[in-house]
Design a protein around this motif. Structure first.
Motif, short mmCIF file in Angstrom:
data_model
loop_
_atom_site.label_atom_id
_atom_site.label_comp_id
_atom_site.label_asym_id
_atom_site.label_seq_id
_atom_site.Cartn_x
_atom_site.Cartn_y
_atom_site.Cartn_z
N LEU A 231 0.85 -1.19 0.00
CA LEU A 231 0.00 0.00 0.00
C LEU A 231 0.89 1.25 0.00
N THR A 232 0.68 2.11 -0.97
CA THR A 232 1.53 3.30 -1.11
C THR A 232 1.32 4.28 0.03
N TYR A 233 0.09 4.46 0.41
CA TYR A 233 -0.24 5.42 1.46
C TYR A 233 -0.96 4.70 2.59
N GLY A 253 -5.46 2.28 4.17
CA GLY A 253 -4.41 2.03 3.19
C GLY A 253 -4.94 2.12 1.78
N THR A 254 -4.22 2.79 0.91
CA THR A 254 -4.63 2.95 -0.48
C THR A 254 -3.38 3.16 -1.34
N ARG A 255 -3.55 3.02 -2.65
CA ARG A 255 -2.46 3.32 -3.58
C ARG A 255 -2.73 4.61 -4.35
N ASP A 256 -3.82 5.26 -4.06
CA ASP A 256 -4.23 6.45 -4.81
C ASP A 256 -4.34 7.64 -3.87
N VAL A 257 -3.65 8.72 -4.20
CA VAL A 257 -3.67 9.89 -3.33
C VAL A 257 -5.08 10.48 -3.20
N GLU A 319 -0.03 17.81 -2.25
CA GLU A 319 0.30 16.40 -2.04
C GLU A 319 1.02 16.20 -0.72
N PHE A 320 1.96 17.07 -0.40
CA PHE A 320 2.69 16.97 0.87
C PHE A 320 1.74 17.09 2.04
N THR A 321 0.82 18.04 1.95
CA THR A 321 -0.15 18.24 3.03
C THR A 321 -1.00 17.00 3.25
N LEU A 322 -1.45 16.38 2.17
CA LEU A 322 -2.30 15.20 2.28
C LEU A 322 -1.53 13.98 2.78
N VAL A 323 -0.36 13.75 2.22
CA VAL A 323 0.35 12.50 2.46
C VAL A 323 1.21 12.53 3.71
#
Length: 367
Positions: A231-233, A253-257, A319-323
């Motif tokens: 899982l990427t995220y 867990g997901t692979r998509d932002v 993206e940084f804020t989300l991840v």
């Protein structure tokens, strides 16, 4: 808390909050996935009896209702498949009965919504499903797996890895860290814990105490979801009770932002109630999920530290804020970037006259 022989039990505040979160997330997930796929699957691994002591709906009916009452449902043309797994026979009979009542209340039932309730443990159901797909040489449709056990048995990491090996599958799991913390190192349930983590590294917790021990067990589970399940995220959210202690963690867990964005939006909109609060960590500091008096100081500090002396696109900051932080995209522009610009800590190159539209470039001052 429901005992092993209990059919219906009281809905606790933390469960109400968790269900509210599930409903809100599915409200975003259904339309996004249905727009690009011919079929999507909702899998409830520990479905329960379908309702609580005072008639409140359980997760299966909440999931169905999140779809059927969605404003965009009439425009969703894909097939929706709901799998509900419940091992206890009495709870399963209650679940089946309530599903039929719900269907009758929503007559005529939409032809593109299929419901299958299975009287078997999550582990067996998931194994059978994967075996069937392998025999048919098919791939699992985009799936949201909601896994909410009472303890930590029947949830092996290798099974989750197999289930999540299909690219568009997501996981939302209740990690009962309090139970794990209590038994890690005791030696009497090691086989369950080894299955849960997919490794015996949890035994290192035996030499740790307090918050350090709990954090180690949290980090190990998060690492395994990321590395073993691919899982990427992987984000975790602590459920803090009224005493200030962590009752359990919710892992997504997901692979998509986009999935990360939907979950963050849902987390910040949920009103935990009953003294329970969601939190996440940023630079060793608790960040509480409440839309009242939001403290964006940790986000501000993280951005200044990460991008010091660099020029980046606004999409990279989103993206940084989300991840990398517990915050939403809506917490970025007006709450953080606008003050930084007024203070001269960033220089902004924007395609328009104001704001931070797409294409905006932001240069951060060096420390």
């Amino acid at each position: 808390m429901a005992g092993p022989k209990t059919t219906l039990w009281e809905l606790e505040p933390h469960t109400r909050a968790k269900h509210d979160l599930l409903r809100r997330y599915l409200g975003g997930w259904f339309p996004v996935l249905s727009a690009y796929n011919g079929r999507i699957v909702f899998l409830d691994g520990f479905a329960g009896p379908g309702a609580y002591e005072n008639g409140e709906p359980g997760s299966p009916l909440i999931a169905l209702d999140a779809l059927l009452t969605h404003a965009y449902f009439p425009r969703m043309s894909c097939e929706f498949l709901f799998f509900f797994c419940e091992a206890d026979p009495k709870r399963f009979e209650s679940l089946k009965e309530l599903i039929e009542v719900y269907k009758a209340e929503n007559y005529p039932w939409p032809s593109n919504v299929k419901v299958e309730a299975v009287n078997s443990p999550f582990e067996q159901t998931a194994t059978d499903l994967l075996s069937h797909l392998s025999t048919q040489k098919k791939r699992l449709a985009p799936t949201f797996a909601f896994v909410d056990p009472f303890g930590f048995s029947g949830l092996p990491m290798n099974l989750l890895a197999d289930l999540l090996s299909f690219s568009r599958c997501e996981l939302f799991v209740n990690y009962m860290v309090d139970f794990v913390n209590r038994f890690a190192g005791a030696g009497n349930v090691d086989h369950h814990l080894t299955e849960l983590f997919g490794t015996d590294e949890y035994k290192h917790a035996a030499s740790l105490r307090g918050k350090e021990r709990q954090q180690f067990l949290h980090d190990l589970y998060q690492r395994q979801l990321s590395e073993v399940c691919g899982l990427t995220y992987v984000q975790s959210f602590a459920m803090i009770n009224r005493t200030g202690h962590i009752g359990y963690y919710l892992f997504h867990g997901t692979r998509d932002v986009k999935g990360v964005e939907l979950m963050k939006d849902a987390m910040w909109k949920v009103d935990p109630g009953g003294g329970f609060t969601f939190s996440d960590r940023l630079a060793g500091q608790d960040v509480l999920f409440t839309e009242v008096d939001i403290d964006v100081t940790p986000l501000r500090a993280a951005l200044l530290r990460e991008f010091a002396g660099r020029t980046v696109n606004i999409s990279r900051l989103e993206e940084f804020t989300l991840v990398n932080t517990p915050y939403r995209k809506t917490h970025l522009r007006k709450p953080v970037l606008s003050p930084l610009e007024r203070e001269g800590l960033i220089q902004v190159g924007r395609p328009g006259r104001s704001g931070f539209p797409e294409g905006t470039r932001v240069t951060f001052s060096s420390y």
